[in-house]
Scaffold this motif. Structure first.
Motif, PDB file in Angstrom:
ATOM      1  N   VAL A  91      34.817  83.952  50.534  1.00 53.39           N
ATOM      2  CA  VAL A  91      34.704  84.636  49.238  1.00 53.39           C
ATOM      3  C   VAL A  91      34.339  86.098  49.459  1.00 53.39           C
ATOM      4  CG1 VAL A  91      33.426  84.725  47.053  1.00 53.39           C
ATOM      5  CG2 VAL A  91      34.156  82.519  47.987  1.00 53.39           C
ATOM      6  N   ALA A  92      33.427  86.348  50.384  1.00 51.12           N
ATOM      7  CA  ALA A  92      33.033  87.728  50.688  1.00 51.12           C
ATOM      8  C   ALA A  92      34.231  88.535  51.159  1.00 51.12           C
ATOM      9  CB  ALA A  92      31.926  87.749  51.746  1.00 51.12           C
ATOM     10  N   LEU A  93      34.993  87.984  52.082  1.00 47.57           N
ATOM     11  CA  LEU A  93      36.175  88.698  52.591  1.00 47.57           C
ATOM     12  C   LEU A  93      37.190  88.949  51.486  1.00 47.57           C
ATOM     13  CD1 LEU A  93      36.591  86.951  56.051  1.00 47.57           C
ATOM     14  CD2 LEU A  93      36.234  89.411  55.671  1.00 47.57           C
ATOM     15  N   ALA A  94      37.389  87.990  50.611  1.00 46.41           N
ATOM     16  CA  ALA A  94      38.338  88.168  49.501  1.00 46.41           C
ATOM     17  C   ALA A  94      37.872  89.302  48.574  1.00 46.41           C
ATOM     18  CB  ALA A  94      38.499  86.863  48.724  1.00 46.41           C
ATOM     19  N   CYS A  95      36.582  89.330  48.271  1.00 48.87           N
ATOM     20  CA  CYS A  95      36.038  90.401  47.423  1.00 48.87           C
ATOM     21  C   CYS A  95      36.186  91.754  48.104  1.00 48.87           C
ATOM     22  CB  CYS A  95      34.568  90.144  47.122  1.00 48.87           C
ATOM     23  SG  CYS A  95      34.265  88.753  46.028  1.00 48.87           S
ATOM     24  N   MET A  96      35.878  91.799  49.385  1.00 47.78           N
ATOM     25  CA  MET A  96      35.986  93.045  50.141  1.00 47.78           C
ATOM     26  C   MET A  96      37.425  93.550  50.145  1.00 47.78           C
ATOM     27  SD  MET A  96      33.403  91.830  53.188  1.00 47.78           S
ATOM     28  CE  MET A  96      34.021  92.937  54.437  1.00 47.78           C
ATOM     29  N   ARG A  97      38.359  92.657  50.381  1.00 50.04           N
ATOM     30  CA  ARG A  97      39.770  93.060  50.434  1.00 50.04           C
ATOM     31  C   ARG A  97      40.275  93.524  49.076  1.00 50.04           C
ATOM     32  NH1 ARG A  97      40.641  88.126  54.406  1.00 50.04           N
ATOM     33  NH2 ARG A  97      40.244  89.231  56.354  1.00 50.04           N
ATOM     34  N   ARG A  98      39.792  92.895  48.001  1.00 52.26           N
ATOM     35  CA  ARG A  98      40.176  93.350  46.650  1.00 52.26           C
ATOM     36  C   ARG A  98      39.688  94.771  46.403  1.00 52.26           C
ATOM     37  NH1 ARG A  98      38.869  88.303  44.716  1.00 52.26           N
ATOM     38  NH2 ARG A  98      36.909  89.036  43.828  1.00 52.26           N
ATOM     39  N   PHE A  99      38.447  95.046  46.802  1.00 57.69           N
ATOM     40  CA  PHE A  99      37.915  96.397  46.635  1.00 57.69           C
ATOM     41  C   PHE A  99      38.730  97.401  47.442  1.00 57.69           C
ATOM     42  CE2 PHE A  99      35.492  99.994  48.115  1.00 57.69           C
ATOM     43  CZ  PHE A  99      35.027 100.527  46.932  1.00 57.69           C
ATOM     44  N   ILE A 100      38.989  97.081  48.695  1.00 56.61           N
ATOM     45  CA  ILE A 100      39.732  98.000  49.571  1.00 56.61           C
ATOM     46  C   ILE A 100      41.105  98.288  48.983  1.00 56.61           C
ATOM     47  CG2 ILE A 100      40.831  98.201  51.839  1.00 56.61           C
ATOM     48  CD1 ILE A 100      38.356  96.540  52.913  1.00 56.61           C
ATOM     49  N   THR A 101      41.787  97.263  48.535  1.00 52.99           N
ATOM     50  CA  THR A 101      43.123  97.426  47.961  1.00 52.99           C
ATOM     51  C   THR A 101      43.085  98.268  46.685  1.00 52.99           C
ATOM     52  OG1 THR A 101      43.837  95.318  48.889  1.00 52.99           O
ATOM     53  CG2 THR A 101      45.121  96.177  47.046  1.00 52.99           C
ATOM     54  N   ALA A 102      42.104  98.036  45.835  1.00 57.38           N
ATOM     55  CA  ALA A 102      41.995  98.795  44.583  1.00 57.38           C
ATOM     56  C   ALA A 102      41.536 100.228  44.835  1.00 57.38           C
ATOM     57  CB  ALA A 102      41.024  98.095  43.642  1.00 57.38           C
ATOM     58  N   ASN A 103      40.744 100.425  45.849  1.00 64.82           N
ATOM     59  CA  ASN A 103      40.152 101.730  46.128  1.00 64.82           C
ATOM     60  C   ASN A 103      41.152 102.736  46.702  1.00 64.82           C
ATOM     61  OD1 ASN A 103      37.689 103.400  46.372  1.00 64.82           O
ATOM     62  ND2 ASN A 103      38.124 103.237  48.557  1.00 64.82           N
ATOM     63  N   ARG A 104      42.039 102.289  47.543  1.00 65.21           N
ATOM     64  CA  ARG A 104      42.928 103.217  48.256  1.00 65.21           C
ATOM     65  C   ARG A 104      43.731 104.130  47.337  1.00 65.21           C
ATOM     66  NH1 ARG A 104      44.073  99.303  53.294  1.00 65.21           N
ATOM     67  NH2 ARG A 104      42.232  99.975  54.441  1.00 65.21           N
TER      68      ARG A 104
END
Length: 121
Positions: A91-104
């Motif tokens: 779950v942590a990795l999924a949240c992190m990846r969502r942030f990274i994808t939205a942030n770029r």
């Protein structure tokens, strides 16, 4: 940013340009932090150091840089960070990846705007 540039001092205190710059540096810090922590071999210290160097180090004076580098030595472990972030590593990795994808795209848009006006990043 247009109005700030037209004023002749885009980075004056509380200008939109300065605030956007600070916000984007913070978003970059979080993106690099999370990207580094995706690697199971990373450490909290490594992640904090990488994130800081990529985002804020260039605008901080020497004494602050050295103080922060010392503080990073007691950064939480990757495992402790994940436990605080979510109930499981997945779950942590999924949240992190969502942030990274939205942030770029946000960071890229600001970068493009700053380049358009030839503003120092």
């Amino acid at each position: 940013v247009d109005e700030d540039v037209a004023s002749g001092d885009p980075f004056k205190d509380n200008s939109n340009t300065r605030n956007i710059n600070r916000m984007t540096r913070t978003l970059t810090l979080f993106e690099v932090l999370l990207s580094t922590l995706e690697d199971p071999n990373s450490t909290g210290q490594m992640a904090m150091s990488n994130a800081y160097e990529a985002s804020l180090a260039s605008i901080h004076p020497w004494i602050l840089k050295k103080s922060l580098m010392a503080a990073f030595k007691i950064a939480p472990t990757r495992e402790a960070f994940f436990q605080q972030l979510a109930p499981s590593d997945e779950v942590a990795l999924a949240c992190m990846r969502r942030f990274i994808t939205a942030n770029r795209p946000i960071v890229q848009s600001v970068t493009d705007t700053f380049e358009k006006f030839n503003l120092k990043w």
